[in-house]
Scaffold this motif. Structure first.
Motif, PDB file in Angstrom:
ATOM      1  N   THR A  33      -3.493  39.503   8.966  1.00 14.77           N
ATOM      2  CA  THR A  33      -3.528  40.744   8.236  1.00 14.77           C
ATOM      3  C   THR A  33      -2.397  41.636   8.734  1.00 14.77           C
ATOM      4  O   THR A  33      -2.227  41.799   9.922  1.00 14.77           O
ATOM      5  N   ALA A  34      -1.642  42.196   7.806  1.00 17.72           N
ATOM      6  CA  ALA A  34      -0.586  43.130   8.189  1.00 17.72           C
ATOM      7  C   ALA A  34      -1.220  44.482   8.471  1.00 17.72           C
ATOM      8  O   ALA A  34      -2.293  44.778   7.998  1.00 17.72           O
ATOM      9  N   GLY A  35      -0.540  45.296   9.215  1.00 16.93           N
ATOM     10  CA  GLY A  35      -1.013  46.642   9.455  1.00 16.93           C
ATOM     11  C   GLY A  35      -1.592  46.799  10.842  1.00 16.93           C
ATOM     12  O   GLY A  35      -1.686  45.860  11.607  1.00 16.93           O
ATOM     13  N   SER A  51      -9.739  44.390  12.338  1.00 17.50           N
ATOM     14  CA  SER A  51      -8.575  44.308  11.467  1.00 17.50           C
ATOM     15  C   SER A  51      -8.675  43.162  10.475  1.00 17.50           C
ATOM     16  O   SER A  51      -8.077  43.221   9.407  1.00 17.50           O
ATOM     17  N   SER A  52      -9.450  42.127  10.788  1.00 11.59           N
ATOM     18  CA  SER A  52      -9.572  41.011   9.861  1.00 11.59           C
ATOM     19  C   SER A  52     -10.882  41.050   9.070  1.00 11.59           C
ATOM     20  O   SER A  52     -11.125  40.174   8.254  1.00 11.59           O
ATOM     21  N   TYR A  53     -11.716  42.078   9.287  1.00 10.98           N
ATOM     22  CA  TYR A  53     -12.971  42.185   8.545  1.00 10.98           C
ATOM     23  C   TYR A  53     -12.668  42.383   7.071  1.00 10.98           C
ATOM     24  O   TYR A  53     -11.876  43.238   6.697  1.00 10.98           O
ATOM     25  N   ARG A  54     -13.290  41.591   6.227  1.00  8.12           N
ATOM     26  CA  ARG A  54     -13.094  41.669   4.784  1.00  8.12           C
ATOM     27  C   ARG A  54     -14.299  42.356   4.150  1.00  8.12           C
ATOM     28  O   ARG A  54     -15.437  42.028   4.438  1.00  8.12           O
ATOM     29  N   VAL A  99      -7.544  48.139   5.729  1.00  5.24           N
ATOM     30  CA  VAL A  99      -6.141  48.567   5.636  1.00  5.24           C
ATOM     31  C   VAL A  99      -5.563  48.235   4.262  1.00  5.24           C
ATOM     32  O   VAL A  99      -4.888  49.068   3.643  1.00  5.24           O
ATOM     33  N   GLU A 100      -5.819  47.032   3.768  1.00  3.28           N
ATOM     34  CA  GLU A 100      -5.298  46.635   2.449  1.00  3.28           C
ATOM     35  C   GLU A 100      -5.829  47.550   1.351  1.00  3.28           C
ATOM     36  O   GLU A 100      -5.066  48.015   0.500  1.00  3.28           O
ATOM     37  N   LEU A 101      -7.133  47.819   1.364  1.00  2.65           N
ATOM     38  CA  LEU A 101      -7.718  48.676   0.329  1.00  2.65           C
ATOM     39  C   LEU A 101      -7.232  50.113   0.471  1.00  2.65           C
ATOM     40  O   LEU A 101      -6.882  50.752  -0.526  1.00  2.65           O
ATOM     41  N   ARG A 102      -7.165  50.624   1.683  1.00  3.62           N
ATOM     42  CA  ARG A 102      -6.672  51.989   1.906  1.00  3.62           C
ATOM     43  C   ARG A 102      -5.254  52.147   1.368  1.00  3.62           C
ATOM     44  O   ARG A 102      -4.940  53.102   0.660  1.00  3.62           O
ATOM     45  N   LEU A 121     -10.075  55.401   5.036  1.00  3.92           N
ATOM     46  CA  LEU A 121     -11.159  54.581   4.504  1.00  3.92           C
ATOM     47  C   LEU A 121     -11.943  54.037   5.675  1.00  3.92           C
ATOM     48  O   LEU A 121     -11.363  53.495   6.613  1.00  3.92           O
ATOM     49  N   GLU A 122     -13.257  54.196   5.615  1.00  6.20           N
ATOM     50  CA  GLU A 122     -14.104  53.654   6.675  1.00  6.20           C
ATOM     51  C   GLU A 122     -15.319  52.982   6.068  1.00  6.20           C
ATOM     52  O   GLU A 122     -15.788  53.355   4.992  1.00  6.20           O
TER      53      GLU A 122
END
Length: 181
Positions: A33-35, A51-54, A99-102, A121-122
């Motif tokens: 995951t980037a970010g 960071s890798s939680y989907r 991070v991707e969605l934010r 986003l949390e």
């Protein structure tokens, strides 16, 4: 049926059925995951890497846009993996990291509505996980950061005496596909 055959059948059944954690087991496959890395402190001071939680259906999220209450919401991800975001309409959150969605929300708001939006986003509540079969109290349980199979089994009362503790199987949805580990 002889008692030896019955015991053999019970052991085979326990091996086949063992423990299945469906949909939301805390064991998270590492994915690139980037970010930035997201960290959450647990009560005992341990740090969990999220960071890798989907994100998945059933997760509750809060989106805050600095100085723009009208672009801030709290919602639960629908069964189809979507949610409705002010100004942007229906968006897909399933299988994306926080991070991707934010970043996707910030880009959408920046494109048409808010110059350089500051979006946070949390995840406010994780979807439940399920412990089934040869467990003292099978059922649905609330996910906790840092949860692993050992803790999930303990939370559900432990194994029954018939359980095959070496035959644990974990079933979860990864990028839209059900996978068993």
């Amino acid at each position: 049926m002889h008692s030896i055959d019955a015991i053999r059948l019970l052991k085979q059944s326990a091996a086949v059925m063992s423990v299945v954690l469906v949909a939301a087991c805390a064991w998270i496959m590492p994915e690139e995951t980037a970010g930035p890395t997201l960290k959450v402190l647990e009560p005992k001071g341990a740090v969990a890497d999220l960071s890798s939680y989907r994100i998945h259906p059933g997760d509750a999220i809060r989106i805050s846009t600095l100085d723009h209450e009208d672009a801030s919401i709290a919602t639960v991800i629908a069964e189809d993996g979507s949610f409705e975001m002010p100004f942007l309409g229906i968006m897909t959150a399933a299988d994306k990291t926080v991070v991707e969605l934010r970043d996707e929300i910030a880009e959408g708001l920046n494109a048409q509505y808010i110059v350089d939006p500051k979006v946070n986003l949390e995840i406010t509540k994780y979807r439940p996980y399920f412990v089934l079969v040869q467990i003292v109290r099978p059922g649905s349980y609330e996910y906790q950061v840092g949860l692993d199979v050992r803790r999930a089994v303990a939370t559900s009362g432990g194994y029954t005496r018939r359980a095959d503790e070496d035959g644990i199987r974990i079933t979860r949805r990864v990028l839209g596909q059900l996978r068993t580990f």
